[in-house]
Motif scaffolding. Structure first.
Motif, PDB file in Angstrom:
ATOM      1  N   PRO A  91      24.720  32.182 -26.699  1.00  0.00           N
ATOM      2  CA  PRO A  91      23.926  30.905 -26.106  1.00  0.00           C
ATOM      3  C   PRO A  91      23.381  31.464 -24.990  1.00  0.00           C
ATOM      4  O   PRO A  91      23.835  32.305 -24.147  1.00  0.00           O
ATOM      5  CB  PRO A  91      25.015  29.934 -25.828  1.00  0.00           C
ATOM      6  N   ILE A  92      22.224  30.553 -24.484  1.00  0.00           N
ATOM      7  CA  ILE A  92      21.300  30.969 -23.390  1.00  0.00           C
ATOM      8  C   ILE A  92      21.611  29.964 -22.322  1.00  0.00           C
ATOM      9  O   ILE A  92      21.538  28.621 -22.535  1.00  0.00           O
ATOM     10  CB  ILE A  92      19.940  31.078 -23.656  1.00  0.00           C
TER      11      ILE A  92
ATOM     12  N   LEU B 269      13.175  26.917 -21.996  1.00  0.00           N
ATOM     13  CA  LEU B 269      13.019  26.147 -23.288  1.00  0.00           C
ATOM     14  C   LEU B 269      13.858  26.681 -24.367  1.00  0.00           C
ATOM     15  O   LEU B 269      14.130  25.998 -25.341  1.00  0.00           O
ATOM     16  CB  LEU B 269      11.526  26.264 -23.664  1.00  0.00           C
ATOM     17  N   ALA B 270      14.341  27.913 -24.272  1.00  0.00           N
ATOM     18  CA  ALA B 270      15.170  28.238 -25.372  1.00  0.00           C
ATOM     19  C   ALA B 270      16.517  28.166 -24.752  1.00  0.00           C
ATOM     20  O   ALA B 270      17.616  28.522 -25.756  1.00  0.00           O
ATOM     21  CB  ALA B 270      14.970  29.999 -25.503  1.00  0.00           C
TER      22      ALA B 270
ATOM     23  N   TRP C 148       8.693  20.632 -34.798  1.00  0.00           N
ATOM     24  CA  TRP C 148       9.880  20.443 -33.827  1.00  0.00           C
ATOM     25  C   TRP C 148      10.860  21.628 -33.848  1.00  0.00           C
ATOM     26  O   TRP C 148      11.163  22.121 -32.717  1.00  0.00           O
ATOM     27  CB  TRP C 148      10.622  19.157 -34.399  1.00  0.00           C
ATOM     28  N   LEU C 149      11.044  22.201 -35.105  1.00  0.00           N
ATOM     29  CA  LEU C 149      11.851  23.523 -35.245  1.00  0.00           C
ATOM     30  C   LEU C 149      11.292  24.668 -34.423  1.00  0.00           C
ATOM     31  O   LEU C 149      12.002  25.296 -33.699  1.00  0.00           O
ATOM     32  CB  LEU C 149      12.002  23.987 -36.711  1.00  0.00           C
ATOM     33  N   PHE C 150      10.021  24.794 -34.551  1.00  0.00           N
ATOM     34  CA  PHE C 150       9.190  25.918 -33.607  1.00  0.00           C
ATOM     35  C   PHE C 150       9.472  25.480 -32.163  1.00  0.00           C
ATOM     36  O   PHE C 150       9.563  26.517 -31.270  1.00  0.00           O
ATOM     37  CB  PHE C 150       7.818  26.057 -34.158  1.00  0.00           C
ATOM     38  N   ARG C 151       9.254  24.355 -32.009  1.00  0.00           N
ATOM     39  CA  ARG C 151       9.417  23.873 -30.545  1.00  0.00           C
ATOM     40  C   ARG C 151      10.672  24.167 -29.891  1.00  0.00           C
ATOM     41  O   ARG C 151      11.039  24.537 -28.585  1.00  0.00           O
ATOM     42  CB  ARG C 151       9.169  22.293 -30.070  1.00  0.00           C
ATOM     43  N   GLN C 152      11.794  24.133 -30.647  1.00  0.00           N
ATOM     44  CA  GLN C 152      12.835  24.275 -30.046  1.00  0.00           C
ATOM     45  C   GLN C 152      13.176  25.788 -30.288  1.00  0.00           C
ATOM     46  O   GLN C 152      14.561  26.110 -29.563  1.00  0.00           O
ATOM     47  CB  GLN C 152      14.066  23.636 -31.266  1.00  0.00           C
ATOM     48  N   ASP C 153      12.326  26.583 -30.601  1.00  0.00           N
ATOM     49  CA  ASP C 153      12.744  28.104 -30.490  1.00  0.00           C
ATOM     50  C   ASP C 153      13.719  28.637 -31.464  1.00  0.00           C
ATOM     51  O   ASP C 153      14.423  29.466 -31.029  1.00  0.00           O
ATOM     52  CB  ASP C 153      12.663  28.380 -29.069  1.00  0.00           C
ATOM     53  N   ILE C 154      14.030  27.921 -32.644  1.00  0.00           N
ATOM     54  CA  ILE C 154      15.326  28.082 -33.415  1.00  0.00           C
ATOM     55  C   ILE C 154      15.072  28.928 -34.597  1.00  0.00           C
ATOM     56  O   ILE C 154      15.955  29.277 -35.510  1.00  0.00           O
ATOM     57  CB  ILE C 154      16.331  27.039 -33.717  1.00  0.00           C
TER      58      ILE C 154
END
Length: 423
Positions: free
Chosen positions: A203-204, A280-281, A389-395
Motif C-alpha cells: 500500500p502507498i 492520487l495513487a 473511474w478505474l483509471f482515475r483510481q490508478d488501479i
C-alpha cells in the motif's frame, strides 16, 4: 546609512485589503511572507510591515501618501528588492519599481524563485522553468529600462533572468513548446515507474500538509532517510519515496510531498501536480498539521481544498496527524492529546521527540488491513463511466479489448471494490 552586506536587501509588504473577500488574517500572513523570503538564499530581509488598504488602487496598488512614505524608508534602509505578499499586476509592478527605484516581486514571483532554487529532479526543474516562463509571459510590459540591466545574483530577480524579461512572446512560446516536449518524455518515464509500483502489493501512504508542518521530519523518523528537514517553507519539492515495514503490519511505501500553501499561484499548482501525483495513487493519506501554529485551522482548510482540486475525495482514508505537540505548553499539550484521543482518525504526535509515533504506526496498520487484491472484470463499450473511474483510481493492471468491450484486471482494496460496485 551603511549596512553590512549579507545579500540583496529586501523588504516584505503584506497588503491587507479590506475589500478582498479572500482576505487572510494580517499577522500570520505577514509572518508567512517573511518566512517565504527567508527561504530564499541570497536575501537579507531588512524589514517587513502590513499596509492596510480599503481597496487596491488600479495603477499603483497603494495610495500616493503611502508610496512616498515607503520610498523614503526604502531609501534610508538601502532596500534593493521589495516583496509584495499578494498579486501585483504588470502595470502596478512597473509603476512602483519606477517610483521606488527597486526591483519588485509579488507572491507568485517569490514562490517561483524558491521553487527554482529547490527543484532537484529533472521533472521538477522543467516544471519550474515552464511555470516561470508562463509567469514572465504575462509581464512583458516593455518598461524595465529604469532598472540596472544586470544585477547578478538571483535567478529571476536579476542577472540571467533579465534577458528572458526582454525576450518577446514568440521566443517564450517556442521555449515552452520545447520544455513541454522534454517534460512529456520525463513524465512518460515516471508513468512507467508508477505502473511498476502499482504492481507491487505494498500500500502507498502519502504524507501531505501545509508547508513547514513537519512532514519531512516525520518521514525521516519513520524511514531513517535523510530528506531535507529544515524549519523552512518548501524544504521538499520533489516526491521522495521509501519502503517502511509497519510493526506487526504490512510493508508500505511512504511518500513525502511538497508542502501546500494558501494562494498557491495557479501556474504552480499545475507545475507541481507531479509531486502530488503520488497522493492520487495513495491507499492512505496522513494529513500532517502543525497544531502549534496560530492559523492551523485555515491551513488545514487550504490543504483540504487543494486535495479536492486534485480529485482526492472524502472516500480516501485519511488520518489527521497533529504534529509539534512539543511546542505547546504542558497544559495545552495535555488538552490537545486528550482531544485527539477522543476523536476518530486523529493522532497527536511530536515528530521531533518521537512522542505518539507508536500510536500513529498502529493506526496506519489498522487502516491498511483491507489489503489490495486482484480482480478480473469485463466491461461493455457502453460502460465508459465505470472504466474511466478505474483509471482515475490508478488501479488498472491490464486491459484487453474484446468484441463486446474490455477485459480488465485491477489491483484494488475492498473499499475501492465496494465503491466501484455502487457506481
Amino acid at each position: 546609512m551603511e549596512h553590512d552586506r549579507v545579500g540583496t536587501r529586501a523588504w516584505v509588504l503584506h497588503p491587507d485589503i479590506k475589500s478582498d473577500p479572500d482576505r487572510r488574517p494580517a499577522k500570520p500572513a505577514l509572518g508567512e511572507a517573511v518566512a517565504l523570503a527567508a527561504a530564499l538564499p541570497g536575501l537579507d530581509v531588512a524589514g517587513s510591515e502590513t499596509v492596510s488598504l480599503p481597496k487596491a488602487h488600479a495603477g499603483m496598488l497603494f495610495g500616493k501618501g503611502k508610496i512616498e512614505e515607503l520610498r523614503l524608508r526604502f531609501e534610508a534602509e538601502e532596500v534593493e528588492l521589495v516583496l509584495v505578499d499578494g498579486p501585483v499586476s504588470p502595470v502596478q509592478q512597473r509603476n512602483l519599481e519606477k517610483v521606488w527605484g527597486v526591483k519588485l516581486l509579488d507572491r507568485t514571483g517569490l514562490i517561483l524563485e524558491i521553487f527554482s532554487d529547490r527543484a532537484r529532479t529533472r521533472e521538477g526543474v522543467l516544471q519550474v522553468e515552464m511555470a516561470a516562463l508562463s509567469y514572465q509571459r504575462t509581464r512583458l510590459v516593455r518598461a524595465w529600462t529604469h532598472l540596472e540591466r544586470q544585477r547578478g545574483g538571483l535567478g529571476f530577480v536579476g542577472g540571467p533572468g533579465e534577458t528572458q524579461i526582454e525576450a518577446d512572446r514568440r521566443a517564450i512560446d517556442d521555449q515552452l513548446v520545447r520544455l513541454r516536449r522534454q517534460l512529456d518524455k520525463v513524465v512518460r518515464t515516471r508513468d512507467l515507474h508508477r505502473k511498476a509500483r502499482a504492481k507491487v502489493p505494498y500500500p502507498i501512504v502519502a504524507l501531505v500538509g501545509y508547508t513547514n508542518a513537519g512532514k519531512s521530519t516525520l518521514f525521516n523518523l519513520l524511514t531513517g532517510a535523510e530528506v531535507t528537514a529544515k524549519d523552512m517553507l518548501f524544504a521538499t519539492l520533489d516526491p521522495t519515496m521509501r519502503r517502511v515495514r509497519l510493526p506487526d503490519g504490512p510493508e508500505v511505501i511512504l511518500s513525502d510531498t511538497v508542502g501546500f500553501i494558501s494562494d498557491l499561484p495557479t501556474e504552480l499548482v499545475a507545475a507541481f501536480r507531479a509531486t502530488l501525483e503520488e497522493v492520487l495513487a495513495a491507499d492512505l493519506i496522513l494529513h500532517v498539521r502543525d497544531i502549534s501554529h496560530p492559523d492551523t485551522e485555515s491551513q488545514a482548510r487550504d490543504v483540504t481544498a487543494i486535495l479536492s482540486s486534485l480529485g482526492v475525495d472524502d472516500s480516501r482514508p485519511q488520518i489527521e496527524v497533529w504534529n509539534k505537540l512539543d511546542l505547546l505548553d504542558p497544559e495545552a499539550r495535555e488538552a490537545m492529546a486528550a482531544r485527539a484521543a477522543r476523536s476518530d482518525g486523529i493522532i497527536a504526535i511530536s515528530a521531533l521527540t518521537g512522542s505518539g509515533i507508536d500510536g500513529l504506526l498502529a493506526a496506519t496498520a489498522e487502516r491498511l488491513q483491507d489489503r489490495r487484491h486482484t480482480s478480473a472484470l469485463h466491461l461493455a463499450f457502453s460502460d465508459g463511466k465505470r472504466r474511466a473511474w478505474l483509471f482515475r483510481q490508478d488501479i488498472v493492471q491490464t486491459e484487453t479489448q474484446t468484441e463486446d468491450g474490455f477485459d480488465i484486471t485491477v489491483l484494488w482494496t475492498p473499499r475501492q471494490q465496494a465503491q466501484f460496485e455502487a457506481l
